[in-house]
Write a protein that holds these residues in place. Structure first.
Motif, short mmCIF file in Angstrom:
data_model
loop_
_atom_site.label_atom_id
_atom_site.label_comp_id
_atom_site.label_asym_id
_atom_site.label_seq_id
_atom_site.Cartn_x
_atom_site.Cartn_y
_atom_site.Cartn_z
N VAL A 64 -65.26 43.66 -8.87
CA VAL A 64 -63.82 43.41 -8.70
C VAL A 64 -63.25 42.74 -9.95
N GLY A 65 -64.01 41.79 -10.51
CA GLY A 65 -63.55 41.10 -11.70
C GLY A 65 -63.40 42.02 -12.90
N VAL A 66 -64.39 42.88 -13.12
CA VAL A 66 -64.36 43.79 -14.27
C VAL A 66 -63.22 44.80 -14.12
N THR A 67 -63.05 45.34 -12.92
CA THR A 67 -61.99 46.34 -12.71
C THR A 67 -60.60 45.73 -12.84
N ILE A 171 -71.55 45.16 -13.97
CA ILE A 171 -70.65 45.38 -15.11
C ILE A 171 -70.57 46.87 -15.43
N LEU A 172 -71.72 47.55 -15.39
CA LEU A 172 -71.75 48.99 -15.67
C LEU A 172 -70.91 49.76 -14.66
N LEU A 173 -71.05 49.40 -13.37
CA LEU A 173 -70.26 50.06 -12.33
C LEU A 173 -68.77 49.78 -12.52
N GLY A 174 -68.44 48.53 -12.84
CA GLY A 174 -67.04 48.18 -13.04
C GLY A 174 -66.43 48.95 -14.19
N ILE A 175 -67.18 49.06 -15.30
CA ILE A 175 -66.69 49.83 -16.45
C ILE A 175 -66.51 51.30 -16.07
N LYS A 182 -57.35 56.75 -11.81
CA LYS A 182 -57.03 55.61 -10.95
C LYS A 182 -57.13 55.94 -9.47
N GLU A 183 -56.65 57.14 -9.09
CA GLU A 183 -56.65 57.48 -7.67
C GLU A 183 -58.06 57.65 -7.11
N LYS A 184 -59.02 57.97 -7.99
CA LYS A 184 -60.41 58.09 -7.55
C LYS A 184 -61.12 56.73 -7.52
N GLY A 185 -60.72 55.84 -8.38
CA GLY A 185 -61.37 54.53 -8.45
C GLY A 185 -60.86 53.55 -7.42
N GLU A 186 -59.63 53.71 -6.96
CA GLU A 186 -59.04 52.74 -6.04
C GLU A 186 -59.83 52.56 -4.74
N LEU A 188 -63.05 52.69 -4.25
CA LEU A 188 -64.21 51.86 -4.56
C LEU A 188 -63.79 50.41 -4.80
N ILE A 189 -62.70 50.23 -5.53
CA ILE A 189 -62.22 48.87 -5.79
C ILE A 189 -61.86 48.18 -4.48
N ALA A 190 -61.17 48.90 -3.61
CA ALA A 190 -60.79 48.33 -2.31
C ALA A 190 -62.03 47.98 -1.49
N PHE A 191 -63.07 48.84 -1.55
CA PHE A 191 -64.31 48.58 -0.80
C PHE A 191 -64.97 47.29 -1.27
N PHE A 192 -65.17 47.16 -2.59
CA PHE A 192 -65.85 45.98 -3.11
C PHE A 192 -65.00 44.72 -2.96
N ASP A 193 -63.66 44.89 -3.03
CA ASP A 193 -62.78 43.74 -2.81
C ASP A 193 -62.92 43.24 -1.37
N SER A 194 -62.95 44.15 -0.42
CA SER A 194 -63.13 43.77 0.99
C SER A 194 -64.51 43.17 1.21
N LEU A 195 -65.54 43.77 0.60
CA LEU A 195 -66.90 43.25 0.72
C LEU A 195 -66.97 41.82 0.19
N ASN A 196 -66.32 41.57 -0.93
CA ASN A 196 -66.32 40.23 -1.52
C ASN A 196 -65.67 39.22 -0.56
N ASP A 197 -64.55 39.59 0.05
CA ASP A 197 -63.88 38.69 0.99
C ASP A 197 -64.76 38.40 2.20
N VAL A 198 -65.46 39.42 2.69
CA VAL A 198 -66.35 39.25 3.84
C VAL A 198 -67.48 38.28 3.51
N ILE A 199 -68.06 38.44 2.32
CA ILE A 199 -69.20 37.59 1.94
C ILE A 199 -68.75 36.15 1.75
N ILE A 200 -67.57 35.94 1.17
CA ILE A 200 -67.04 34.58 1.03
C ILE A 200 -66.87 33.94 2.41
#
Length: 436
Positions: A64-67, A171-175, A182-186, A188-200
């Motif tokens: 999420v940070g890299v993206t 980092i490799l995945l984020g890059i 953008k429409e293909k990456g969004e 994945l970004i949303a998935f990892f962003d939600s995963l991060n919130d769940v883990i916190i």
């Protein structure tokens, strides 16, 4: 406002004190078996829960940070600052350790009879560390870089000791994500962003049992140290008291001098406010003796209370938990000179400079090896031609000092994250309402 006993850091501190009392009572009253069978496992469960969420937290938050960064130049600049500050603070830690141990001369206070007893008691524990140290020294100079790149990500993710490999893959995945449309990456970004919130949120759940886990861990440490003979443990602590004091003084000086200077140079945050934000993580690190296990708590506290942006915390803190060992490196310096003094060996200035260089390199080279502290010490002793058998002199109190140096390691990781965040303009407002 919460009452004082409702605040997390006080609950953890109470757990530490009660665990200490329980361990002492158990040793005197003969409850050691009960403590090992029914109390200590609670602490093990607590550590396992923290380790369980460490890898997914680093993976999700860093992606999420890299993206969100979307700037390779900024990412490389942040990496350069992080490594440079870690190396400088490590060299400062070793220098402080050498200064303190040369002033106090703790080896001169160790009776010869105690020295012989310790050497015979712990001799068998040295062989494994010597073999592991030999394996580390036999590696090629670039082995550290080779080990960062995994052959199999799932294999790396199964071992918290491979955190740098997880960071590399994230980092490799984020890059990769920011390089596709953008429409293909969004998604994945949303998935990892939600995963991060769940883990916190899971970190918050785990911290609810932190006082009980810390109680069990502390009780287990005391029982392991004393067994059924508390008197012998106290005699051991007394014999190695000056050595232990030298380590603790060095650690305190490093925190007060180096980290406070780091804040004055690279941050406008008050040092006292920083400690308010990081207290629970330091206490958990003290009880677990593991920077990697405490990583989820450290990240959560620095993002939630310390104002460090996720882009920085998800990058700086995992690297620090793996390669930044200020407390451990300082301990190497004190232990090496103490052993030399106890064995009647005088170290030259050149040999003490060798300690600085060797301990700095070893703190990175053995980062992913279990029992890294003792293995690092074997490498340092061999570099200055001091018999590695002398490690037996300090093994009796190593567990307690390991708790202290881990707390300093975690403090250093968090301090560097504040410094990097400030220089990158990514240090926000602190939120200390729950800590006041």
């Amino acid at each position: 406002m919460k009452k004082w006993y409702q605040k997390l850091h006080w609950q953890i501190l109470i757990g530490l004190v009660l665990g200490l009392i329980w361990g002492l009572v158990a040793s005197v009253a003969g409850f050691t078996s009960f403590t090992v069978d029914y109390v200590k496992p609670i602490g093990t469960i607590f550590i396992n829960l923290l380790k369980l969420i460490a890898v997914p937290l680093v993976l999700a938050s860093l992606i999420v940070g890299v993206t969100s960064l979307n700037d390779m130049a900024k990412l490389s600049r942040m990496g350069g600052k992080t490594v440079a500050i870690y190396v400088v603070t490590t060299i400062c830690a070793i220098t402080i350790g050498l200064t303190v141990v040369n002033l106090i001369q703790p080896g001169d206070f160790l009776p010869e009879a105690t020295q012989q007893e310790l050497m015979s008691s712990y001799q068998q524990n040295i062989e494994g560390s010597s073999q592991s140290a030999k394996e580390v020294m036999d590696r090629s100079p670039l082995a550290f870089l080779v080990n960062i790149v995994p052959q199999n990500f799932f294999s790396s993710a199964s071992d918290n000791g491979n955190m740098l490999q997880v960071v590399f893959v994230a980092i490799l995945l984020g890059i990769g994500i920011i390089q596709i449309p953008k429409e293909k990456g969004e998604p994945l970004i949303a998935f990892f962003d939600s995963l991060n919130d769940v883990i916190i949120k899971i970190v918050d759940f785990v911290m609810l049992i932190a006082p009980y886990g810390v109680f069990a861990l502390m009780a287990g440490v005391i029982v392991d140290l004393a067994g059924d003979d508390l008197g012998r443990a106290l005699d051991l602590l007394g014999a190695l008291g000056w050595y232990s004091l030298a380590v603790i003084i060095g650690l305190l000086l490093h925190v007060l001098i180096v980290y406070s200077s780091l804040f004055r140079l690279f941050s406008n945050m008050k040092f006292s406010d920083f400690f308010k934000a990081i207290r629970p993580a330091v206490l958990v690190g003290f009880s677990t003796s593991s920077s990697s296990a405490t990583l989820p708590v450290t990240m959560e506290r620095m993002e939630k209370n310390g104002g460090v942006d996720e882009e920085v915390s998800s990058f700086v803190l995992p690297i620090g938990a793996t390669i930044n060992m200020d407390g451990t490196s300082l301990y190497q310096a004190v232990a090496a000179v103490f052993i030399s003094q106890a064995l009647g060996l005088d170290l030259s200035i050149a040999q003490q400079i060798t300690i600085v260089l060797t301990a700095t390199l070893a703190s990175i080279g053995t980062a992913g090896v279990p029992g890294a502290g003792i293995i690092m010490l074997v490498i340092v002793l061999q570099a200055i031609e001091v018999p590695v058998q002398g490690i037996a002199l300090i093994l009796g109190v190593d567990r307690i000092l390991d708790m202290c140096r881990t707390a300093v390691n975690i403090t250093g990781d968090a301090a560097v994250s504040v410094a990097v965040a400030h220089t990158e303009g990514l240090l926000g407002e602190m939120h200390l309402e729950d800590e006041e």
